[in-house]
Enzyme design. Structure first.
Site, short mmCIF file in Angstrom:
data_model
loop_
_atom_site.label_atom_id
_atom_site.label_comp_id
_atom_site.label_asym_id
_atom_site.label_seq_id
_atom_site.Cartn_x
_atom_site.Cartn_y
_atom_site.Cartn_z
N LEU A 22 43.07 45.65 36.34
CA LEU A 22 42.01 45.72 34.83
C LEU A 22 40.70 44.88 35.56
O LEU A 22 39.79 45.19 34.70
CB LEU A 22 43.02 44.71 34.31
N GLY A 23 40.53 43.96 36.43
CA GLY A 23 39.26 43.08 36.59
C GLY A 23 39.70 42.23 37.66
O GLY A 23 40.64 41.86 38.04
N GLY A 25 37.79 38.46 39.61
CA GLY A 25 36.54 37.64 39.69
C GLY A 25 36.91 36.52 40.57
O GLY A 25 37.69 36.44 41.59
N MET A 27 38.27 33.67 40.05
CA MET A 27 39.50 32.98 39.92
C MET A 27 40.80 33.75 40.03
O MET A 27 41.82 33.49 40.03
CB MET A 27 39.69 32.59 38.48
N LYS A 45 47.67 37.73 36.36
CA LYS A 45 46.64 37.48 36.96
C LYS A 45 47.02 36.58 38.32
O LYS A 45 48.04 35.87 38.03
CB LYS A 45 45.82 36.44 36.17
N ASP A 139 36.09 26.92 30.36
CA ASP A 139 35.59 28.31 30.89
C ASP A 139 35.22 29.37 29.85
O ASP A 139 35.46 30.40 30.08
CB ASP A 139 36.40 28.81 32.31
#
Length: 675
Positions: A22-23, A25, A27, A45, A139
């Site tokens: 999904l994505g 970054g 983190m 995640k 954040d």
């Protein structure tokens, strides 16, 4: 990446089916997955392996995830589980079908004010809920706020992760990712001064608000040092320079949240949410069934307009009547089917009227965004120019083959053509969907808008002139009329007008038609009766002229049955009842106007300017509610008095009739005098 996916699949075992990425970054990486035991979609995640080996960071992450898992709020993505192995640490969260604010703004640009207010207020309440439980996000940024596709609900993600990492040195973030985080960090977080708290989240949320309002990041520095310097100096641009129509209260709430010193910011997230609420009326949510009804209505209206243009160009004689009825009937039947679904859902004309006001307010909100941010589109202008050229050639190439029709049919075809060509413009003006203008402002329309007006003018003129004077006159005349129309719309002076919505209210004719469309057929007293649908709050207060006249006639008949001597002493009853009936109709008209005004204020369809404009709007709404209630009581009192006169005259006992009639007449005189 394949190695990370394989290691995560092995660590999860057979409980989850790992899906698409999904994505990613600094983190970690987010995967979509399916919980095979509970049969639900989740998001997993995984932290970068270079961070997972640190025992202190792993311990803190698990602890913060446990805290965040205790959060239960509709605007916070819940955490279901946390897992770890020697190589990996991952979080299992609820899957939200939607997109982030960053993706939304990249695709659409600056957002309507109603969307900005809704997002900021809901996120602020989510932060307030978390802050009350000792958890700060730290954040907050557009990529950590998602909008659910089905409902538009803003949802905050990554609770607990940022706090677990914020205390470490900035080097833990992957290269190239720190700039994006710094852009939305509070100054005290960047400099490491003191312990950041909930006010740091509000600073970041203020930057998110700036991004939604302008479509641009508030800090445009190219280096870490430039961004840090802008943060510490409080160098945040004024959003009103990018978008002048931002309400003063909304801009003021953002400026307070973006103060460099935490002591100068809004104290709590609750206070920030209240400040956003005072920054403008929150448009009520239109039920999905009514939104679908509006979509079908627009589509049906467009199809009917196209059919009218086609019938007008070809002519009634060239199209079989059965075919016309088939096309028109199919469109109307589809629209009536959607209308039936609305009524079955329990919605009446008042819900439709309220939805109209709200949708019109959203339209004006979006038009402000278009006017302030979006640039002109030359391709659109070229497209409409091609349409105009084609319409101009219509008379030269088509009209010679057009079948001859009787003058009456030709006139009817021309009228249908004009109705189809200009029906959209007329409908948009009737329902208030017109470009907003400030009071005293003069603004020329864009080329694209001018072409949109000139195109139907060209088509109508080409057909009519071609029918009367031949194809050359049709082609040349159509092009000439289109050119003059374009120049007038594009460059001609426009009279100053108040912003659309300031004085607009639904046409009484449309209001009456809507009440008939949503009426009901009922069986009453042995007969089939049709009852119009009216405003639910005032259903028992709706007194039409026919009802008043019916009771006046009943009073006249009752007076005629009285003894001659008593009838002569009661001649004033006729005059008083007549005055009372006129007062009732006047009160009814004022009540309808007050209800319309109240609907506009509740739906946010009334604009305001100045620092205290929103407070004035709330005060005006309060006055409108009091005025509506006063008029409703007045109509109810007049109606009850009229019925009391009729009931008194129907009494058979002369003594009781005299006492009751005197009391009713005294009440009628008092009401007429007060009116």
């Amino acid at each position: 990446m394949a190695a990370l996916r394989d290691r995560l699949r092995t660590a999860l075992g057979g409980s989850y089916h790992l899906g698409a990425e999904l994505g990613r970054g600094g983190m970690g990486v987010v995967f979509r997955a399916t919980d095979l035991r509970l049969r639900r979609e989740v998001a997993i995640k995984v932290l970068p392996p270079e961070l997972a080996w640190r025992a202190d960071l792993r311990t803190r992450l698990v602890r913060e995830a446990q805290l965040a898992a205790g959060l239960s709020h509709p605007n916070i993505v819940p955490i279901y589980d946390v897992g770890e192995t020697e190589e990996l640490v991952w979080l299992i969260m609820a899957f939200v079908e939607g997109e982030t604010l960053g993706t939304l703004v990249e695709r659409e640009g600056a957002q309507p004010l109603s969307v900005v207010r809704r997002v900021l207020q809901n996120v602020a309440w989510a932060l307030a809920y978390a802050h009350a439980r000792g958890i700060a996000h730290r954040d907050i940024k557009p990529d950590n706020i998602m909008l659910e596709a089905a409902t538009g609900r803003p949802v905050v993600t990554d609770f607990g992760i940022a706090k677990a990492l914020a205390g470490d040195d900035l080097g833990i973030t992957a290269p190239g990712q720190i700039i994006g985080t710094l852009t939305y960090m509070a100054p005290e977080q960047v400099l490491g001064e003191g312990q950041p708290d909930g006010r740091s989240d509000l600073y970041s949320l203020g930057l998110v608000g700036y991004y939604l309002l302008t479509g641009k990041h508030a800090l445009q520095g190219q280096t870490m040092g430039a961004i840090v310097a802008d943060h510490t100096r409080g160098f945040i641009p004024d959003p009103q320079l990018q978008r002048p129509r931002i309400p003063e209260r909304l801009a003021g709430a953002l400026k307070t949240a973006l103060a460099p010193n935490p002591r100068d910011r809004t104290a709590t997230a609750e206070a920030f949410a209240e400040a956003i609420a005072r920054a403008g009326p929150d448009l009520p949510a239109t039920p999905a069934v009514i939104q679908a009804f509006f979509r079908v209505s627009r589509r049906s209206f467009q199809l009917l307009s196209l059919l009218a243009v086609g019938i007008g160009v070809v002519g009634f004689s060239a199209i079989p009547d059965v075919l016309i009825l088939l096309y028109v009937g199919s469109v109307v039947a589809g629209w009536l089917r959607r209308l039936e679904l609305v009524t079955r859902g329990g919605f009446g004309w008042e819900a439709i009227r309220r939805g109209l006001f709200a949708e019109r307010s959203r339209y004006l909100d979006e038009r402000v965004v278009t006017t302030d941010v979006r640039e002109s589109a030359p391709l659109t202008s070229l497209f409409w120019f091609i349409i105009i050229a084609g319409c101009a050639l219509l008379g030269a190439f088509y009209l010679p083959d057009r079948p001859h029709q009787r003058p009456l049919i030709e006139t009817l075809s021309a009228l249908v053509l004009m109705a189809g060509a200009f029906g959209g413009l007329l409908g948009a003006r009737v329902f208030g969907f017109v470009p907003p203008l400030e009071e005293g402002e003069r603004r020329h329309r864009s080329s694209a808008q001018a072409f949109k007006v000139a195109a139907p003018m060209c088509a109508v003129s080409a057909v009519i002139l071609g029918v009367l004077w031949g194809p050359l006159a049709g082609g040349g005349g159509g092009f000439g009329v289109a050119t003059l129309t374009f120049l007038w719309v594009r460059f001609g002076p426009r009279p100053p007008m108040r912003r659309a919505g300031q004085e607009w209210r639904l046409s009484p004719l449309i209001d009456r038609l809507g009440s008939w469309l949503f009426g009901r057929i009922v069986w009453s007293k042995g007969r089939v009766r049709f009852r119009r649908d009216v405003t639910m709050s005032g259903r028992h207060d709706r007194v039409g002229p026919a009802m008043v006249r019916r009771h006046q006639m009943a009073i006249d008949r009752a007076l005629g049955k009285l003894p001659p001597e008593e009838r002569g002493a009661r001649l004033e009853v006729v005059a008083v009842v007549h005055v009372l009936g006129e007062d009732m109709q006047q009160s009814r008209k004022l009540l309808e106007e007050a209800e319309s005004r109240r609907l506009q204020l509740e739906a946010g369809a009334v604009s305001a300017h100045g620092p205290d404009a929103e407070t004035a709007l709330h005060d005006e709404l309060d006055r409108a509610l009091r005025e509506e209630e006063r008029l409703r009581e007045r109509v109810r009192g007049e109606w009850d008095t009229l019925r009391a006169v009729e009931a008194a005259l129907a009494m058979t006992d002369p003594g009781a009739r005299t006492v009751s009639l005197d009391a009713a007449m005294q009440r009628a005189k008092q009401i007429s005098g007060a009116a």
